[in-house]
Design a protein around this motif. Structure first.
Motif, PDB file in Angstrom:
ATOM      1  N   ARG A 190      30.967  24.323  51.883  1.00 45.30           N
ATOM      2  CA  ARG A 190      30.601  22.915  51.721  1.00 45.30           C
ATOM      3  C   ARG A 190      31.702  22.120  51.034  1.00 45.30           C
ATOM      4  NH1 ARG A 190      27.945  20.673  55.205  1.00 45.30           N
ATOM      5  NH2 ARG A 190      26.506  22.194  55.971  1.00 45.30           N
ATOM      6  N   LEU A 191      32.370  22.732  50.068  1.00 45.59           N
ATOM      7  CA  LEU A 191      33.401  22.029  49.299  1.00 45.59           C
ATOM      8  C   LEU A 191      34.804  22.229  49.875  1.00 45.59           C
ATOM      9  CD1 LEU A 191      32.098  22.764  45.689  1.00 45.59           C
ATOM     10  CD2 LEU A 191      31.829  20.651  47.028  1.00 45.59           C
ATOM     11  N   GLU A 192      34.894  22.992  50.966  1.00 47.42           N
ATOM     12  CA  GLU A 192      36.186  23.308  51.589  1.00 47.42           C
ATOM     13  C   GLU A 192      37.149  23.939  50.587  1.00 47.42           C
ATOM     14  OE1 GLU A 192      37.607  19.852  53.672  1.00 47.42           O
ATOM     15  OE2 GLU A 192      35.818  19.789  54.940  1.00 47.42           O
ATOM     16  N   VAL A 193      36.645  24.980  49.924  1.00 46.17           N
ATOM     17  CA  VAL A 193      37.382  25.709  48.897  1.00 46.17           C
ATOM     18  C   VAL A 193      37.588  27.143  49.393  1.00 46.17           C
ATOM     19  CG1 VAL A 193      37.134  26.658  46.566  1.00 46.17           C
ATOM     20  CG2 VAL A 193      36.492  24.298  47.019  1.00 46.17           C
ATOM     21  N   ASN A 194      38.773  27.682  49.187  1.00 43.81           N
ATOM     22  CA  ASN A 194      39.075  29.057  49.575  1.00 43.81           C
ATOM     23  C   ASN A 194      38.598  30.009  48.471  1.00 43.81           C
ATOM     24  OD1 ASN A 194      40.221  31.568  50.079  1.00 43.81           O
ATOM     25  ND2 ASN A 194      42.137  30.719  50.841  1.00 43.81           N
ATOM     26  N   PRO A 195      37.564  30.816  48.717  1.00 45.78           N
ATOM     27  CA  PRO A 195      37.032  31.679  47.658  1.00 45.78           C
ATOM     28  C   PRO A 195      38.012  32.747  47.185  1.00 45.78           C
ATOM     29  CG  PRO A 195      36.038  32.229  49.764  1.00 45.78           C
ATOM     30  CD  PRO A 195      36.844  30.990  49.982  1.00 45.78           C
ATOM     31  N   TYR A 196      38.992  33.087  48.002  1.00 40.81           N
ATOM     32  CA  TYR A 196      39.946  34.125  47.616  1.00 40.81           C
ATOM     33  C   TYR A 196      40.909  33.657  46.524  1.00 40.81           C
ATOM     34  CZ  TYR A 196      38.067  36.421  51.674  1.00 40.81           C
ATOM     35  OH  TYR A 196      37.200  36.995  52.575  1.00 40.81           O
ATOM     36  N   TYR A 197      41.018  32.332  46.349  1.00 34.66           N
ATOM     37  CA  TYR A 197      41.841  31.757  45.286  1.00 34.66           C
ATOM     38  C   TYR A 197      40.996  31.057  44.220  1.00 34.66           C
ATOM     39  CZ  TYR A 197      46.151  32.629  47.869  1.00 34.66           C
ATOM     40  OH  TYR A 197      47.199  33.216  48.510  1.00 34.66           O
ATOM     41  N   LEU A 198      39.697  31.342  44.183  1.00 36.87           N
ATOM     42  CA  LEU A 198      38.799  30.694  43.231  1.00 36.87           C
ATOM     43  C   LEU A 198      38.537  31.624  42.053  1.00 36.87           C
ATOM     44  CD1 LEU A 198      37.021  28.263  42.533  1.00 36.87           C
ATOM     45  CD2 LEU A 198      35.208  29.294  43.929  1.00 36.87           C
ATOM     46  N   CYS A 199      38.477  31.066  40.873  1.00 39.58           N
ATOM     47  CA  CYS A 199      38.285  31.817  39.642  1.00 39.58           C
ATOM     48  C   CYS A 199      37.219  32.901  39.782  1.00 39.58           C
ATOM     49  CB  CYS A 199      37.914  30.854  38.521  1.00 39.58           C
ATOM     50  SG  CYS A 199      37.876  31.643  36.909  1.00 39.58           S
ATOM     51  N   SER A 200      37.543  34.091  39.318  1.00 39.20           N
ATOM     52  CA  SER A 200      36.652  35.252  39.432  1.00 39.20           C
ATOM     53  C   SER A 200      36.510  35.950  38.083  1.00 39.20           C
ATOM     54  CB  SER A 200      37.196  36.229  40.474  1.00 39.20           C
ATOM     55  OG  SER A 200      37.123  35.695  41.759  1.00 39.20           O
ATOM     56  N   GLU A 201      36.202  35.187  37.049  1.00 42.89           N
ATOM     57  CA  GLU A 201      36.009  35.787  35.724  1.00 42.89           C
ATOM     58  C   GLU A 201      34.872  36.795  35.760  1.00 42.89           C
ATOM     59  OE1 GLU A 201      35.409  32.563  33.033  1.00 42.89           O
ATOM     60  OE2 GLU A 201      37.525  32.030  33.025  1.00 42.89           O
ATOM     61  N   ASN A 202      34.984  37.801  34.925  1.00 40.66           N
ATOM     62  CA  ASN A 202      34.007  38.891  34.852  1.00 40.66           C
ATOM     63  C   ASN A 202      33.941  39.695  36.143  1.00 40.66           C
ATOM     64  OD1 ASN A 202      32.991  38.706  32.095  1.00 40.66           O
ATOM     65  ND2 ASN A 202      32.344  36.670  32.746  1.00 40.66           N
ATOM     66  N   SER A 203      35.076  39.788  36.804  1.00 39.26           N
ATOM     67  CA  SER A 203      35.279  40.699  37.924  1.00 39.26           C
ATOM     68  C   SER A 203      36.544  41.483  37.620  1.00 39.26           C
ATOM     69  CB  SER A 203      35.446  39.941  39.241  1.00 39.26           C
ATOM     70  OG  SER A 203      34.260  39.256  39.561  1.00 39.26           O
ATOM     71  N   PHE A 204      36.623  42.701  38.145  1.00 37.96           N
ATOM     72  CA  PHE A 204      37.724  43.583  37.779  1.00 37.96           C
ATOM     73  C   PHE A 204      38.252  44.330  38.996  1.00 37.96           C
ATOM     74  CE2 PHE A 204      34.788  43.105  34.283  1.00 37.96           C
ATOM     75  CZ  PHE A 204      35.615  42.777  33.223  1.00 37.96           C
ATOM     76  N   LEU A 205      39.557  44.565  38.994  1.00 40.25           N
ATOM     77  CA  LEU A 205      40.171  45.497  39.936  1.00 40.25           C
ATOM     78  C   LEU A 205      40.386  46.796  39.179  1.00 40.25           C
ATOM     79  CD1 LEU A 205      42.833  43.200  41.630  1.00 40.25           C
ATOM     80  CD2 LEU A 205      40.660  43.999  42.600  1.00 40.25           C
ATOM     81  N   ILE A 206      40.018  47.903  39.806  1.00 47.19           N
ATOM     82  CA  ILE A 206      40.113  49.214  39.168  1.00 47.19           C
ATOM     83  C   ILE A 206      40.808  50.169  40.130  1.00 47.19           C
ATOM     84  CG2 ILE A 206      38.833  51.126  38.131  1.00 47.19           C
ATOM     85  CD1 ILE A 206      36.467  49.099  37.835  1.00 47.19           C
ATOM     86  N   ALA A 207      41.765  50.925  39.616  1.00 41.33           N
ATOM     87  CA  ALA A 207      42.409  51.981  40.394  1.00 41.33           C
ATOM     88  C   ALA A 207      41.838  53.318  39.936  1.00 41.33           C
ATOM     89  CB  ALA A 207      43.924  51.960  40.169  1.00 41.33           C
ATOM     90  N   ALA A 208      41.349  54.125  40.889  1.00 42.65           N
ATOM     91  CA  ALA A 208      40.741  55.410  40.542  1.00 42.65           C
ATOM     92  C   ALA A 208      40.952  56.410  41.666  1.00 42.65           C
ATOM     93  CB  ALA A 208      39.244  55.243  40.272  1.00 42.65           C
ATOM     94  N   GLU A 209      40.973  57.676  41.303  1.00 45.42           N
ATOM     95  CA  GLU A 209      41.137  58.753  42.292  1.00 45.42           C
ATOM     96  C   GLU A 209      39.944  58.845  43.239  1.00 45.42           C
ATOM     97  OE1 GLU A 209      43.739  60.730  42.886  1.00 45.42           O
ATOM     98  OE2 GLU A 209      44.910  59.887  41.242  1.00 45.42           O
TER      99      GLU A 209
END
Length: 191
Positions: free
Chosen positions: A115-134
């Protein structure tokens, strides 16, 4: 500087762009209620607040959740997933291969961003994490048991290739862009 995490699975814990879409639901409610129910917008904010309180402890709990394996965590924030992936590759000295369809994202975020024509991939994502694990799926199960959304979204690769997959198509991630919240505010001020 962290040692390379190449060869590990890449997990995202939390929902992509939920903090940004919750902020838009609050700030742009008068506009958004023309298309989306007010309750829908209010629930987006409430869900983000509740999840933020729970998932904020994930970095401290990661060693206990992960058992014997070594896992490392990077918090997302302004610039969203794509900025986080770029920073992760720099810090962890890896390339990556990410499947966008695997990234956890709520339907509310999709609809608000459309609706707002905003790209979610570049939108603030606080309280989300990237984790590297085996063993990514094992860690995801442990996160979900705590009530935290999590999914394996790709792998970390040696080299510098930053590959994004979407529906069988492959592209390379470009340098980070301005956070969509900032772009939206700047464009609105210019109207």
């Amino acid at each position: 500087m962290e040692r390379s995490q190449a060869g590990k699975e890449l997990i995202m814990a939390g929902y992509m762009a939920l903090s940004g879409s919750a902020a838009f639901a609050r700030q742009e409610q008068a506009y958004l209620v023309k298309w989306l129910p007010r309750r829908f917008l209010e629930e987006t904010e409430a869900y983000y607040e509740a999840l933020a309180q729970k998932i904020g402890i994930l970095p401290r709990r990661l060693p206990a959740l992960d058992g014997a394996e070594e896992a490392v965590c990077l918090a997302l924030g302004p610039g969203g997933l794509f900025d986080g992936l770029w920073e992760m590759a720099r810090i962890w000295q890896t390339g990556f291969r990410v499947e966008l369809k695997a990234v956890p994202m709520r339907q509310e975020t999709i609809e608000i961003c459309e609706r707002l024509e905003v790209n979610p991939y570049y939108l603030c994502s606080e309280n989300s994490f990237l984790i590297a694990a085996e063993h990514g799926e094992r860690l995801c199960r442990a996160c979900r048991a705590q009530g935290w959304p999590a999914a394996v979204i790709g792998t970390l690769e040696s080299g510098n290739q930053k590959e994004i997959l979407c529906g069988g198509r492959s592209s390379c991630l470009n340098r980070p862009q301005e956070d969509e919240w900032e772009r939206f505010a700047r464009e609105r001020a210019g109207r």
